[in-house]
Write an enzyme that holds these catalytic residues in place. Structure first.
Site, short mmCIF file in Angstrom:
data_model
loop_
_atom_site.label_atom_id
_atom_site.label_comp_id
_atom_site.label_asym_id
_atom_site.label_seq_id
_atom_site.Cartn_x
_atom_site.Cartn_y
_atom_site.Cartn_z
CG ASP A 211 37.34 34.12 37.11
OD1 ASP A 211 38.53 33.76 37.49
OD2 ASP A 211 36.42 34.49 37.64
N GLY A 235 42.69 34.94 32.17
CA GLY A 235 43.80 35.90 32.37
C GLY A 235 43.89 36.12 33.95
CG ASP A 236 47.05 37.30 37.48
OD1 ASP A 236 46.17 37.58 38.19
OD2 ASP A 236 48.22 37.12 38.00
CG HIS A 255 34.95 39.58 50.17
ND1 HIS A 255 34.00 38.70 50.90
CD2 HIS A 255 35.22 38.65 48.94
CE1 HIS A 255 33.68 37.58 50.18
NE2 HIS A 255 34.69 37.47 49.01
#
Length: 345
Positions: A211, A235-236, A255
């Site tokens: 995350d 990280g991304d 979502h």
């Protein structure tokens, strides 16, 4: 002597009949009352039993008369019990407003009654006209940009979501046959509540919590029994995720995003996987026939805060097919969310 609860009359006032419309138009009042008692710690003061309003007011630094009126309102909704001797106690639901106890929803209440959500909800009038989330209009930036730039908001979001998903993680981990060996990669897994529950139940598994760096820095994995079986990585998720996992998790992630961004996320995850590796998308799955479902309300939260949405099984299948996955099955759980199992092809 045990105080006798006061039972509200089942007969509606002739000029103000009970109705779903009545509840809807007063919804913001209930939410504000709930936030007020949460911020003043009223539930914690009732942990040892019912107390008089005067005592509660003195201990909480509030005024007795308005406090009694707010407690009376919330007692009518089942959060507190009102007794004939003018004391109030906690119900089973109200006990979840306590802090520092298993199953506490206190942080979650503070999150979803926060100004961020209230202002975004107020913007629904314009959202219907423009399609733009109320949050963006109110704050001038997208929701996740605001979290990245505002540490207090980020902490509120992380602790609130952890509060709301604590018991849910147990339900999810117990609803799926997780393997006895291998590595689970929890993509955008927050502080690792679900991963912790999975690793606890499956002693042969190892795990990777992925995350934002500031989120995984406050992880929940450093507990007895899990030593040496996990690592964190910041990280991304739009750029790259850890490779080499045997099972990947995306819990309450898709979502948050419109279809194009979901395809980007799924594509990033797919590149880290080998054919045959499984992916579990954990999200609400809306009924295709429009039957009542609590996730319809969550869908409006997505509308006002983000550009995401809740989806049907057919809609999930379409996203997975376009990203190099094959839908295997949808596993129902006792929670709001289901487990959409897919396989990399």
């Amino acid at each position: 002597m045990t105080a006798t609860p006061v039972t509200p009359s089942a007969t509606s006032h002739p000029h103000f009949p009970a109705s779903s419309l009545h509840d809807l138009m007063y919804g913001h009042i209930y939410a504000s009352a709930l936030r007020a008692v949460a911020l003043h710690g009223i539930a914690d003061l009732l942990a040892d039993g019912a107390r008089s309003v005067d005592e509660l007011a003195e201990r909480s630094g509030t005024q007795a008369v308005p406090l009694r009126r707010v407690l009376r309102l919330l007692a009518a909704r089942g959060l507190f019990s009102e007794h004939a001797d003018d004391t109030f106690g906690l119900t089973e639901t109200g006990a979840t407003l306590r802090t520092g106890v298993p199953g506490s929803r206190h942080a979650g209440v503070l999150l979803f009654t926060d100004e961020m959500y209230q202002r975004s909800a107020d913007g629904l009038v314009d959202t219907l006209r423009t399609g733009r989330p109320g949050f963006d209009a109110a704050y001038g930036v997208p929701f996740f940009t605001h979290l990245a730039e505002t540490p207090d908001a980020s902490r509120l979001f992380d602790t609130g979501m952890t509060s709301l998903t604590g018991g849910v993680n147990e339900l999810l981990a117990g609803s799926y046959p997780f393997p006895d060996s291998g590595t689970v990669v929890d993509v955008a897994g927050g502080r690792g509540g679900l991963l912790r529950e999975i690793l606890t139940r499956s002693p042969g598994l190892a795990g990777v919590l992925f995350d934002r760096p500031e989120t995984v820095a406050d992880h929940l994995l450093d507990i007895p029994g899990l030593a040496g079986r996990w690592r964190t990585e910041g990280g991304d998720l739009f750029t790259a995720v850890p490779e080499g996992g045997d099972l990947y998790l995306l819990k309450n992630i898709l979502h948050d995003w419109p279809d194009d961004d979901c395809l980007r996320v799924l594509g990033t995850v797919r590149r880290a996987m080998t054919p045959g590796t499984r992916l579990l998308v954990i999200d609400a799955v809306l009924p295709a026939d429009g039957a009542p479902h609590p996730a319809f309300a969550l869908d409006i939260v997505m509308l006002m805060m983000l550009q995401g949405r809740e989806r049907t099984a057919v809609e999930f299948e379409g996203l997975l097919d376009r990203s190099g996955f094959r839908l295997r099955r949808v596993v129902s759980t006792p929670a709001l969310t289901s487990i959409v199992e897919a396989e990399a092809v």
